[in-house]
Design an enzyme around this catalytic site. Structure first.
Site, PDB file in Angstrom:
ATOM      1  N   ASN A  96      62.507  17.530  -2.591  1.00 47.65           N
ATOM      2  CA  ASN A  96      61.974  18.752  -1.975  1.00 47.65           C
ATOM      3  C   ASN A  96      60.725  18.394  -1.183  1.00 47.65           C
ATOM      4  O   ASN A  96      60.009  17.447  -1.525  1.00 47.65           O
ATOM      5  CB  ASN A  96      61.625  19.781  -3.059  1.00 47.65           C
ATOM      6  CG  ASN A  96      61.161  21.099  -2.471  1.00 47.65           C
ATOM      7  OD1 ASN A  96      61.753  21.598  -1.497  1.00 47.65           O
ATOM      8  ND2 ASN A  96      60.116  21.683  -3.036  1.00 47.65           N
ATOM      9  N   HIS A 133      57.131  20.122  -0.043  1.00 43.66           N
ATOM     10  CA  HIS A 133      56.297  21.264  -0.411  1.00 43.66           C
ATOM     11  C   HIS A 133      55.004  21.220   0.405  1.00 43.66           C
ATOM     12  O   HIS A 133      54.381  20.151   0.513  1.00 43.66           O
ATOM     13  CB  HIS A 133      55.974  21.225  -1.910  1.00 43.66           C
ATOM     14  CG  HIS A 133      55.151  22.389  -2.350  1.00 43.66           C
ATOM     15  ND1 HIS A 133      55.705  23.641  -2.550  1.00 43.66           N
ATOM     16  CD2 HIS A 133      53.829  22.507  -2.581  1.00 43.66           C
ATOM     17  CE1 HIS A 133      54.727  24.479  -2.899  1.00 43.66           C
ATOM     18  NE2 HIS A 133      53.583  23.817  -2.928  1.00 43.66           N
ATOM     19  N   SER A 193      53.748  17.365   0.419  1.00 39.45           N
ATOM     20  CA  SER A 193      54.222  16.397  -0.586  1.00 39.45           C
ATOM     21  C   SER A 193      55.745  16.374  -0.613  1.00 39.45           C
ATOM     22  O   SER A 193      56.383  17.424  -0.518  1.00 39.45           O
ATOM     23  CB  SER A 193      53.768  16.813  -1.996  1.00 39.45           C
ATOM     24  OG  SER A 193      52.388  17.065  -2.056  1.00 39.45           O
ATOM     25  N   ASP A 248      58.135  22.860  -8.433  1.00 41.55           N
ATOM     26  CA  ASP A 248      57.147  22.110  -7.634  1.00 41.55           C
ATOM     27  C   ASP A 248      56.356  21.110  -8.491  1.00 41.55           C
ATOM     28  O   ASP A 248      55.257  20.684  -8.111  1.00 41.55           O
ATOM     29  CB  ASP A 248      56.150  23.050  -6.914  1.00 41.55           C
ATOM     30  CG  ASP A 248      56.838  23.983  -5.927  1.00 41.55           C
ATOM     31  OD1 ASP A 248      57.848  23.570  -5.337  1.00 41.55           O
ATOM     32  OD2 ASP A 248      56.358  25.117  -5.749  1.00 41.55           O
TER      33      ASP A 248
HETATM   34  C1  GRF Z   1      58.178  24.233   4.845  1.00 41.69           C
HETATM   35  O1  GRF Z   1      56.798  24.502   4.958  1.00 41.69           O
HETATM   36  C2  GRF Z   1      58.471  23.537   3.545  1.00 41.69           C
HETATM   37  O2  GRF Z   1      57.445  22.689   3.133  1.00 41.69           O
HETATM   38  C3  GRF Z   1      58.612  24.691   2.594  1.00 41.69           C
HETATM   39  O3  GRF Z   1      59.250  25.699   3.322  1.00 41.69           O
HETATM   40  C4  GRF Z   1      58.983  25.517   4.711  1.00 41.69           C
HETATM   41  C5  GRF Z   1      60.306  25.407   5.390  1.00 41.69           C
HETATM   42  O4  GRF Z   1      60.170  25.300   6.784  1.00 41.69           O
HETATM   43  N1  GRF Z   1      59.314  24.283   1.399  1.00 41.69           N
HETATM   44  P1  GRF Z   1      61.432  24.890   7.659  1.00 41.69           P
HETATM   45  O5  GRF Z   1      62.544  25.870   7.311  1.00 41.69           O
HETATM   46  O6  GRF Z   1      61.795  23.489   7.309  1.00 41.69           O
HETATM   47  O7  GRF Z   1      60.977  25.040   9.081  1.00 41.69           O
END
Ligand code: GRF
Length: 234
Positions: A124, A126, A153, A162
């Site tokens: 993932n 984050h 991260s 997370d």
């Molecule tokens: C990103 O900020 C990611 O870190 C978080 O959700 C957002 C997704 O953005 N988990 P995208 O759909 O990849 O533009």
């Protein structure tokens, strides 16, 4: 493990095709786009076999279709309960026999059973320097807390939301006039660098999860790698 060791392992499992990635999204899909681009330019030696969205209208689905990648929807609102939704999601993912499941803005809290099923092969991204600011709305919370730096991260997904072992982080200094939106924009640029890099390491066999630890190039990481150090060869 070197990339040839990873190749040997895959061969032993009867896999001769490049590592297969399934990407899960719910919205905009900018991280998906960065991953697609990195696969296309050879930075990630793998193929994206499917993109699965929990929302039928996720803009990211269009990036997948444009790139000729199978785009599927498992609409969580069409299921009565989490169990049946996750059963459908697992079936949709496992049909592709992925080596890696990459969550990219996938907005669902996953059950322990689901997470365990993909233990060690689900990543993932984050938008914070984990373990700081797990959860939502990280940019606003970082500003309100008076933090002087923020970031992003990449981590293995575990039952702890997370909270799984972190592979790589990118630090982003906070400016005095930052708003949540301006900060999010700068952090996102780094998300698009560190996620493809961590995925590359994973498919090359350089990074793996052992218990609650990240193993990088055969050694446990005492702390997450820092993107600036990696870039500068430190
Ligand atoms: C990103 O900020 C990611 O870190 C978080 O959700 C957002 C997704 O953005 N988990 P995208 O759909 O990849 O533009």
């Amino acid at each position: 493990m070197s990339s040839s060791a990873e190749g040997d392992r895959r061969a032993a499992e009867g896999k001769s095709t490049p590592p297969a990635i399934v990407v899960l999204i719910s919205g905009r899909g900018s991280n998906l786009q960065a991953i697609i681009e990195a696969v296309r330019n050879g930075e990630i030696p793998a193929s994206i076999c499917a993109v699965i969205s929990s929302r039928p209208n996720a803009p990211g689905l269009e990036f997948a279709r444009t790139a000729g990648i199978a785009a599927e929807v498992v609409d969580d609102r069409r299921y009565d309960d989490r169990q049946s939704c996750e059963a459908a999601l697992t079936a949709a993912i496992d049909r592709h026999r992925p080596d890696l499941v990459a969550l990219a803005g996938f907005m669902r809290i996953l059950s322990h059973d689901f997470v365990r099923h993909y233990d060690g092969r689900m990543l993932n991204i984050h938008p914070s320097l984990l373990p700081e600011f797990a959860g939502l709305d990280t940019h606003r919370r970082a500003l309100e807390a008076g933090a002087w730096e923020h970031g992003a991260s990449v981590h293995f997904v575990t039952e702890d939301v997370d909270g799984g072992p972190v592979i790589l982080r990118a630090r982003v200094p906070i400016k005095p006039d930052d708003t949540p939106a301006s900060l999010a924009e700068r952090v996102l640029e780094f998300e698009h660098r560190i996620y493809p890099l961590a995925i590359r390491w994973f498919v090359e066999g350089r990074v793996r999860k052992s218990g609650d630890q990240v193993i990088f190039d055969g050694k446990p990481l005492a702390q997450p790698l820092d993107y600036a150090d990696v870039k500068n060869g430190r």
